[in-house]
Scaffold this motif. Structure first.
Motif, PDB file in Angstrom:
ATOM      1  N   MET A 296       0.835  -1.196   0.000  1.00 16.45           N
ATOM      2  CA  MET A 296       0.000   0.000   0.000  1.00 16.45           C
ATOM      3  C   MET A 296       0.870   1.247   0.000  1.00 16.45           C
ATOM      4  N   ASN A 297       0.461   2.253  -0.784  1.00 13.74           N
ATOM      5  CA  ASN A 297       1.139   3.538  -0.720  1.00 13.74           C
ATOM      6  C   ASN A 297       0.485   4.398   0.363  1.00 13.74           C
ATOM      7  N   THR A 298       1.006   5.613   0.545  1.00 16.06           N
ATOM      8  CA  THR A 298       0.523   6.460   1.633  1.00 16.06           C
ATOM      9  C   THR A 298      -0.954   6.780   1.503  1.00 16.06           C
ATOM     10  N   GLN A 299      -1.415   7.086   0.286  1.00 14.38           N
ATOM     11  CA  GLN A 299      -2.825   7.410   0.101  1.00 14.38           C
ATOM     12  C   GLN A 299      -3.706   6.204   0.380  1.00 14.38           C
ATOM     13  N   GLU A 300      -3.255   5.031  -0.052  1.00 17.13           N
ATOM     14  CA  GLU A 300      -4.025   3.818   0.216  1.00 17.13           C
ATOM     15  C   GLU A 300      -4.109   3.544   1.716  1.00 17.13           C
ATOM     16  N   MET A 301      -2.999   3.792   2.433  1.00 16.98           N
ATOM     17  CA  MET A 301      -3.011   3.604   3.880  1.00 16.98           C
ATOM     18  C   MET A 301      -3.940   4.612   4.556  1.00 16.98           C
ATOM     19  N   THR A 302      -3.911   5.853   4.081  1.00 18.98           N
ATOM     20  CA  THR A 302      -4.806   6.874   4.631  1.00 18.98           C
ATOM     21  C   THR A 302      -6.265   6.458   4.454  1.00 18.98           C
ATOM     22  N   ASP A 303      -6.603   5.994   3.258  1.00 19.29           N
ATOM     23  CA  ASP A 303      -7.972   5.560   2.988  1.00 19.29           C
ATOM     24  C   ASP A 303      -8.343   4.346   3.839  1.00 19.29           C
ATOM     25  N   ARG A 304      -7.382   3.456   4.053  1.00 16.80           N
ATOM     26  CA  ARG A 304      -7.650   2.254   4.849  1.00 16.80           C
ATOM     27  C   ARG A 304      -8.005   2.631   6.285  1.00 16.80           C
ATOM     28  N   ILE A 305      -7.264   3.579   6.855  1.00 10.95           N
ATOM     29  CA  ILE A 305      -7.546   4.005   8.224  1.00 10.95           C
ATOM     30  C   ILE A 305      -8.849   4.793   8.290  1.00 10.95           C
ATOM     31  N   ALA A 306      -9.080   5.648   7.312  1.00 13.47           N
ATOM     32  CA  ALA A 306     -10.278   6.493   7.335  1.00 13.47           C
ATOM     33  C   ALA A 306     -11.550   5.684   7.112  1.00 13.47           C
ATOM     34  N   ASN A 307     -11.489   4.671   6.239  1.00 12.45           N
ATOM     35  CA  ASN A 307     -12.718   4.017   5.803  1.00 12.45           C
ATOM     36  C   ASN A 307     -12.766   2.511   6.041  1.00 12.45           C
ATOM     37  N   GLY A 308     -11.672   1.926   6.498  1.00 14.11           N
ATOM     38  CA  GLY A 308     -11.638   0.488   6.692  1.00 14.11           C
ATOM     39  C   GLY A 308     -12.580   0.033   7.791  1.00 14.11           C
ATOM     40  N   GLU A 309     -13.205  -1.106   7.591  1.00  8.18           N
ATOM     41  CA  GLU A 309     -14.166  -1.629   8.569  1.00  8.18           C
ATOM     42  C   GLU A 309     -13.443  -2.578   9.521  1.00  8.18           C
ATOM     43  N   GLY A 310     -12.709  -1.985  10.437  1.00 10.33           N
ATOM     44  CA  GLY A 310     -11.933  -2.786  11.371  1.00 10.33           C
ATOM     45  C   GLY A 310     -11.346  -1.938  12.473  1.00 10.33           C
ATOM     46  N   PHE A 311     -10.241  -2.406  13.048  1.00 10.02           N
ATOM     47  CA  PHE A 311      -9.625  -1.728  14.186  1.00 10.02           C
ATOM     48  C   PHE A 311      -8.113  -1.847  14.094  1.00 10.02           C
ATOM     49  N   ILE A 312      -7.423  -1.167  15.011  1.00 13.63           N
ATOM     50  CA  ILE A 312      -5.966  -1.145  15.040  1.00 13.63           C
ATOM     51  C   ILE A 312      -5.484  -1.964  16.232  1.00 13.63           C
ATOM     52  N   ALA A 313      -4.657  -2.958  15.961  1.00 14.30           N
ATOM     53  CA  ALA A 313      -4.089  -3.788  17.021  1.00 14.30           C
ATOM     54  C   ALA A 313      -2.873  -3.083  17.614  1.00 14.30           C
ATOM     55  N   ALA A 314      -2.774  -3.056  18.938  1.00 12.42           N
ATOM     56  CA  ALA A 314      -1.636  -2.442  19.620  1.00 12.42           C
ATOM     57  C   ALA A 314      -0.680  -3.553  20.063  1.00 12.42           C
ATOM     58  N   LEU A 315       0.433  -3.685  19.329  1.00 14.21           N
ATOM     59  CA  LEU A 315       1.434  -4.719  19.612  1.00 14.21           C
ATOM     60  C   LEU A 315       2.746  -4.059  20.004  1.00 14.21           C
ATOM     61  N   ASP A 316       2.658  -3.019  20.821  1.00 13.48           N
ATOM     62  CA  ASP A 316       3.824  -2.166  21.080  1.00 13.48           C
ATOM     63  C   ASP A 316       4.276  -2.199  22.535  1.00 13.48           C
ATOM     64  N   GLN A 317       4.066  -3.316  23.223  1.00 17.15           N
ATOM     65  CA  GLN A 317       4.560  -3.410  24.599  1.00 17.15           C
ATOM     66  C   GLN A 317       6.066  -3.146  24.598  1.00 17.15           C
ATOM     67  N   SER A 318       6.525  -2.272  25.504  1.00 10.71           N
ATOM     68  CA  SER A 318       7.944  -1.920  25.573  1.00 10.71           C
ATOM     69  C   SER A 318       8.574  -2.588  26.789  1.00 10.71           C
ATOM     70  N   GLY A 319       9.781  -2.161  27.131  1.00  4.66           N
ATOM     71  CA  GLY A 319      10.539  -2.835  28.186  1.00  4.66           C
ATOM     72  C   GLY A 319       9.797  -3.000  29.492  1.00  4.66           C
ATOM     73  N   GLY A 320       9.100  -1.961  29.943  1.00  2.00           N
ATOM     74  CA  GLY A 320       8.443  -2.028  31.235  1.00  2.00           C
ATOM     75  C   GLY A 320       7.256  -2.965  31.272  1.00  2.00           C
ATOM     76  N   SER A 321       6.521  -3.058  30.168  1.00  2.00           N
ATOM     77  CA  SER A 321       5.306  -3.871  30.143  1.00  2.00           C
ATOM     78  C   SER A 321       5.520  -5.256  29.545  1.00  2.00           C
ATOM     79  N   THR A 322       6.686  -5.520  28.976  1.00  2.00           N
ATOM     80  CA  THR A 322       6.916  -6.799  28.299  1.00  2.00           C
ATOM     81  C   THR A 322       6.864  -7.994  29.241  1.00  2.00           C
ATOM     82  N   PRO A 323       7.515  -7.971  30.427  1.00  2.00           N
ATOM     83  CA  PRO A 323       7.433  -9.151  31.303  1.00  2.00           C
ATOM     84  C   PRO A 323       5.999  -9.514  31.663  1.00  2.00           C
ATOM     85  N   LYS A 324       5.170  -8.511  31.915  1.00  2.00           N
ATOM     86  CA  LYS A 324       3.773  -8.765  32.253  1.00  2.00           C
ATOM     87  C   LYS A 324       3.036  -9.377  31.068  1.00  2.00           C
TER      88      LYS A 324
END
Length: 298
Positions: free
Chosen positions: A1-29
């Protein structure tokens, strides 16, 4: 996907954003919840290797690429990692129709005036440049509001926007995340102040540009509808903030136009000792529930 396609996906996509960004402090938990005990790894490198295996298993699972996950927020080490076939994670996500984001903050200071501001980000430009090289669309950075303190909330939101405008200049889409703690004894008042200051700060966004917002599910349904409808906001996404998936989905469904960006509420039933079929079934069930709660009319 190019930038415009990604913009459209976020603006109009029928879904959600997964948060997979646990960092050092939250990783052990996160690893312990996944069924990986503390004695299974030794030191940061082994710890991050274990969480990377978990994340790779998630993003390569059939259900994750079924169209209901429209974006994923990555930790830097995950962004730089590869899957078993050698594909960089952002490239794999993009091929599956999932827009990649990168967590860019360096953690937070101690609480002052009822809020935790972000630590300085001297490496922000270099980090954003590298993210663009790897095909990342946007960034995310988190700070926390604990009390309805006007000065603290104003400073918190202003700092988010200061960095957000820099990130726009670097060619990426910023997700501003001034989280209001669910444990706050003055949560409704804090949320009202956050709304006021965020509306003021959006005036600083240049014409023709937009930002994204990641906010705690409000105690008053549709409190943030002005932000959802704002011309300078691409999307408002919700963090689960300690809610279980059932609770988070129930609260999200009360807020028109907001979509999920859940972490714990997405991953809470996944276990390392599941076979691939069990893992994909459990992940798919969570994805279906979160996607359904995200599809409220704007």
């Amino acid at each position: 996907m190019n930038t415009q396609e990604m913009t459209d996906r976020i603006a109009n996509g029928e879904g959600f954003i997964a948060a997979l960004d646990q960092s050092g402090g939250s990783t052990p938990k996160a690893l312990k919840a996944y069924g990986v005990a503390d004695d299974a790894w030794s030191g940061d490198e082994e710890m991050f290797a274990e969480i990377h295996k978990m994340r790779c298993r998630i993003v390569t699972s059939p259900s994750f690429g079924g169209g209901k996950v429209i974006g994923a927020i990555l930790f830097e080490k995950t962004m730089e990692g590869c899957t078993d076939d050698g594909s960089p994670i952002p490239e794999l996500l993009s091929r599956r129709g999932i827009v990649p984001f990168l967590k860019v903050d360096n953690g937070m200071h101690d609480t002052e005036n009822g809020a935790q501001l972000m630590k300085d980000m001297p490496n922000l430009e270099a980090r954003c440049k590298r993210a663009k090289e790897l095909g990342v669309f946007g960034t995310k950075m988190r700070s926390v509001i604990h009390e309805a303190d006007g000065a603290g909330i104003k400073a918190n939101v202003a700092q988010q926007m200061d960095y957000g405008l820099q990130i726009l200049d670097y060619g990426l889409m910023p997700i501003l995340e001034p989280e209001v703690s669910l444990k706050s004894e003055s949560r409704p008042q804090a949320e009202a102040l956050l709304l006021t200051h965020m509306l003021d700060e959006l005036n600083r966004v240049p014409e023709g540009k937009r930002v994204m917002l990641k906010l705690t599910l409000p105690s008053e349904p549709n409190l943030y509808k002005q932000l959802v409808d704002h011309p300078k906001v691409l999307k408002v996404v919700a963090l689960s903030g300690g809610y279980s998936r059932e609770e988070a989905c129930r609260e999200l469904a009360k807020n028109d136009g907001m979509i999920a960006s859940f972490s714990r509420a997405l991953l809470e039933v996944l276990q390392a000792d599941m076979d691939d079929g069990e893992f994909d079934t459990a992940l798919g069930k969570a994805i279906d529930e979160i996607q359904a709660a995200s599809m409220q009319p704007a």
